[in-house]
Design an enzyme around this catalytic site. Structure first.
Site, PDB file in Angstrom:
ATOM      1  N   LYS A 226       0.691  -1.121   0.169  1.00  0.00           N
ATOM      2  CA  LYS A 226      -0.345  -0.122   0.217  1.00  0.00           C
ATOM      3  C   LYS A 226       1.303   0.702  -0.264  1.00  0.00           C
ATOM      4  O   LYS A 226       0.795   2.193  -0.701  1.00  0.00           O
ATOM      5  CB  LYS A 226      -0.658  -0.463   1.167  1.00  0.00           C
ATOM      6  CG  LYS A 226      -1.970  -1.193   1.174  1.00  0.00           C
ATOM      7  CD  LYS A 226      -2.976  -1.184   2.681  1.00  0.00           C
ATOM      8  CE  LYS A 226      -1.896  -0.838   3.613  1.00  0.00           C
ATOM      9  NZ  LYS A 226      -1.542  -2.330   3.904  1.00  0.00           N
TER      10      LYS A 226
ATOM     11  N   ARG B 245      -9.653   1.395   9.569  1.00  0.00           N
ATOM     12  CA  ARG B 245      -8.675   0.361   9.735  1.00  0.00           C
ATOM     13  C   ARG B 245      -9.880  -0.486  10.232  1.00  0.00           C
ATOM     14  O   ARG B 245      -9.834  -1.480  10.736  1.00  0.00           O
ATOM     15  CB  ARG B 245      -7.196   0.221  10.443  1.00  0.00           C
ATOM     16  CG  ARG B 245      -6.829  -0.364   9.658  1.00  0.00           C
ATOM     17  CD  ARG B 245      -5.083  -0.241  10.555  1.00  0.00           C
ATOM     18  NE  ARG B 245      -3.825  -0.606  10.319  1.00  0.00           N
ATOM     19  CZ  ARG B 245      -2.384  -0.712   9.846  1.00  0.00           C
ATOM     20  NH1 ARG B 245      -3.360   0.848   8.677  1.00  0.00           N
ATOM     21  NH2 ARG B 245      -1.791  -0.950   9.440  1.00  0.00           N
TER      22      ARG B 245
ATOM     23  N   ARG C 142      11.640  -5.760   4.499  1.00  0.00           N
ATOM     24  CA  ARG C 142      12.085  -4.545   4.299  1.00  0.00           C
ATOM     25  C   ARG C 142      12.457  -3.737   4.857  1.00  0.00           C
ATOM     26  O   ARG C 142      12.595  -4.103   5.856  1.00  0.00           O
ATOM     27  CB  ARG C 142      10.168  -4.062   4.395  1.00  0.00           C
ATOM     28  CG  ARG C 142      10.059  -2.688   4.339  1.00  0.00           C
ATOM     29  CD  ARG C 142       8.766  -2.065   4.782  1.00  0.00           C
ATOM     30  NE  ARG C 142       8.059  -2.731   6.092  1.00  0.00           N
ATOM     31  CZ  ARG C 142       6.661  -2.396   6.113  1.00  0.00           C
ATOM     32  NH1 ARG C 142       5.696  -2.085   5.381  1.00  0.00           N
ATOM     33  NH2 ARG C 142       6.134  -3.165   7.206  1.00  0.00           N
TER      34      ARG C 142
ATOM     35  N   ARG D 185      11.742  -1.611  10.601  1.00  0.00           N
ATOM     36  CA  ARG D 185      10.797  -1.353  11.682  1.00  0.00           C
ATOM     37  C   ARG D 185      10.989  -3.010  12.744  1.00  0.00           C
ATOM     38  O   ARG D 185      10.710  -3.379  12.775  1.00  0.00           O
ATOM     39  CB  ARG D 185       9.655  -1.187  10.703  1.00  0.00           C
ATOM     40  CG  ARG D 185       9.556  -0.071   9.935  1.00  0.00           C
ATOM     41  CD  ARG D 185       7.940   0.272   9.116  1.00  0.00           C
ATOM     42  NE  ARG D 185       6.920  -0.016   9.734  1.00  0.00           N
ATOM     43  CZ  ARG D 185       5.475  -0.485   9.328  1.00  0.00           C
ATOM     44  NH1 ARG D 185       5.597  -0.016   8.069  1.00  0.00           N
ATOM     45  NH2 ARG D 185       4.959  -0.902   9.395  1.00  0.00           N
TER      46      ARG D 185
ATOM     47  N   ARG E   6      -0.240  -8.153  14.019  1.00  0.00           N
ATOM     48  CA  ARG E   6      -0.549  -7.367  13.268  1.00  0.00           C
ATOM     49  C   ARG E   6      -1.254  -8.210  12.452  1.00  0.00           C
ATOM     50  O   ARG E   6      -2.245  -7.694  11.172  1.00  0.00           O
ATOM     51  CB  ARG E   6       0.604  -7.049  12.051  1.00  0.00           C
ATOM     52  CG  ARG E   6       0.658  -5.636  12.614  1.00  0.00           C
ATOM     53  CD  ARG E   6       2.402  -5.309  12.590  1.00  0.00           C
ATOM     54  NE  ARG E   6       2.375  -4.868  11.140  1.00  0.00           N
ATOM     55  CZ  ARG E   6       3.586  -4.390  10.335  1.00  0.00           C
ATOM     56  NH1 ARG E   6       4.472  -4.888  10.426  1.00  0.00           N
ATOM     57  NH2 ARG E   6       3.245  -3.328   9.494  1.00  0.00           N
TER      58      ARG E   6
END
Ligand code: AP5
Length: 226
Positions: free
Chosen positions: A24, A99, A137, A170, A181
């Site tokens: 996203k 969300r 990532r 992160r 998550r």
């Protein structure tokens, strides 16, 4: 329904929905630049608040670290304030909001938040691919650019292409937080599909394709050129 903005069309109001790591943010950066509208990323806004140790940041930090959602009332206020700013009058791209059902309902009452008038893109990606993307990532702590060690590496290993800053991982991309998550997504965000499905601007996105292929699909759905 073509998306406008600087072109004199109706404001482009776009929502990106989808599991963590689906791409996203990567697409939001490109699409918002193409349309010259602000990208409103609640994840980035919260990370900035955490880095600056603001009141919101202090409340959000322990929840984000564990992979839990931050309370609705905080998020709704942050987004209401952001969408009220002058640059959002010509449209906006929401990345990571809403969300929960409460957030989606609150958005309806905000500036231009009527979901029937905008576009909602649902990014779909198998769990195995989500895990692969999140574990690889890397993020620039200065400009928030996102990389992947395999699929989207920086030109110089470990350094941001734009500003040369050292890339970081992160905290919530570590295994325990990722599991939480994904659980939060299934429980609290996936039900939003039923809220938006069936509206004229609802689009499914096969997020397993390349970055360029996903981008081309989104702009074609928006009725604009690349
Ligand atoms: P947030 O930052 O919004 O995290 P997220 O939704 O989990 O999304 P991600 O940023 O993890 O993934 P993405 O889909 O943007 O993927 P990306 O483009 O980076 O939220 C973080 C936390 O903040 C939440 O857990 C919560 O605590 C809190 N929060 C935020 N908003 C909230 C809200 N509204 N309510 C309550 N709490 C909230 O891509 C991932 C990787 O894949 C990258 O390495 C990228 O280079 C790579 N990649 C991207 N596209 C492709 C492709 N097509 N092919 C191959 N690799 C790709």
């Amino acid at each position: 329904m073509a998306a406008g903005s600087a072109s004199g069309h109706a404001p482009a109001r776009i929502i990106f929905l989808g599991p963590p790591g689906a791409g996203k943010g990567t697409q939001a950066a490109r699409v918002s630049a193409r349309l010259a509208i602000p990208r409103v990323s609640t994840g980035d806004m919260l990370r900035e608040a955490v880095a600056n140790r603001t009141g919101v940041g202090r409340k959000a930090a322990p929840l984000m670290e564990k992979g839990e959602l931050v309370p609705d009332d905080l998020l709704i206020e942050i987004v209401r304030e952001r969408l009220g700013m002058a640059d959002a009058a010509s449209g906006y791209l929401l990345d990571g909001f809403p969300r929960t059902l409460a957030q989606a309902q609150a958005l309806v009452g905000m500036a231009g938040g009527n979901p029937s008038e905008g576009h909602v893109f649902l990014f779909e990606l198998p769990r195995a691919e989500v895990l692969q993307r999140l574990s690889g990532r890397r993020l620039c702590p200065v400009c928030q650019s996102t990389y992947h060690v395999d699929s989207n590496p920086p030109r110089i290993a470990g350094r941001c292409d734009r500003d040369g800053a050292e890339l970081i991982q992160r905290d919530d991309d570590k295994e325990a937080a990722v599991a939480k998550r994904l659980e939060e997504y299934e429980l609290r965000t996936a039900p939003l599909v039923a809220f938006y499905r069936g509206r004229p601007g609802f689009h499914r996105v096969d997020a397993a394709r390349t970055v360029d292929a996903v981008y081309r699909h989104i702009v074609s759905q928006l009725g604009i050129t690349e």
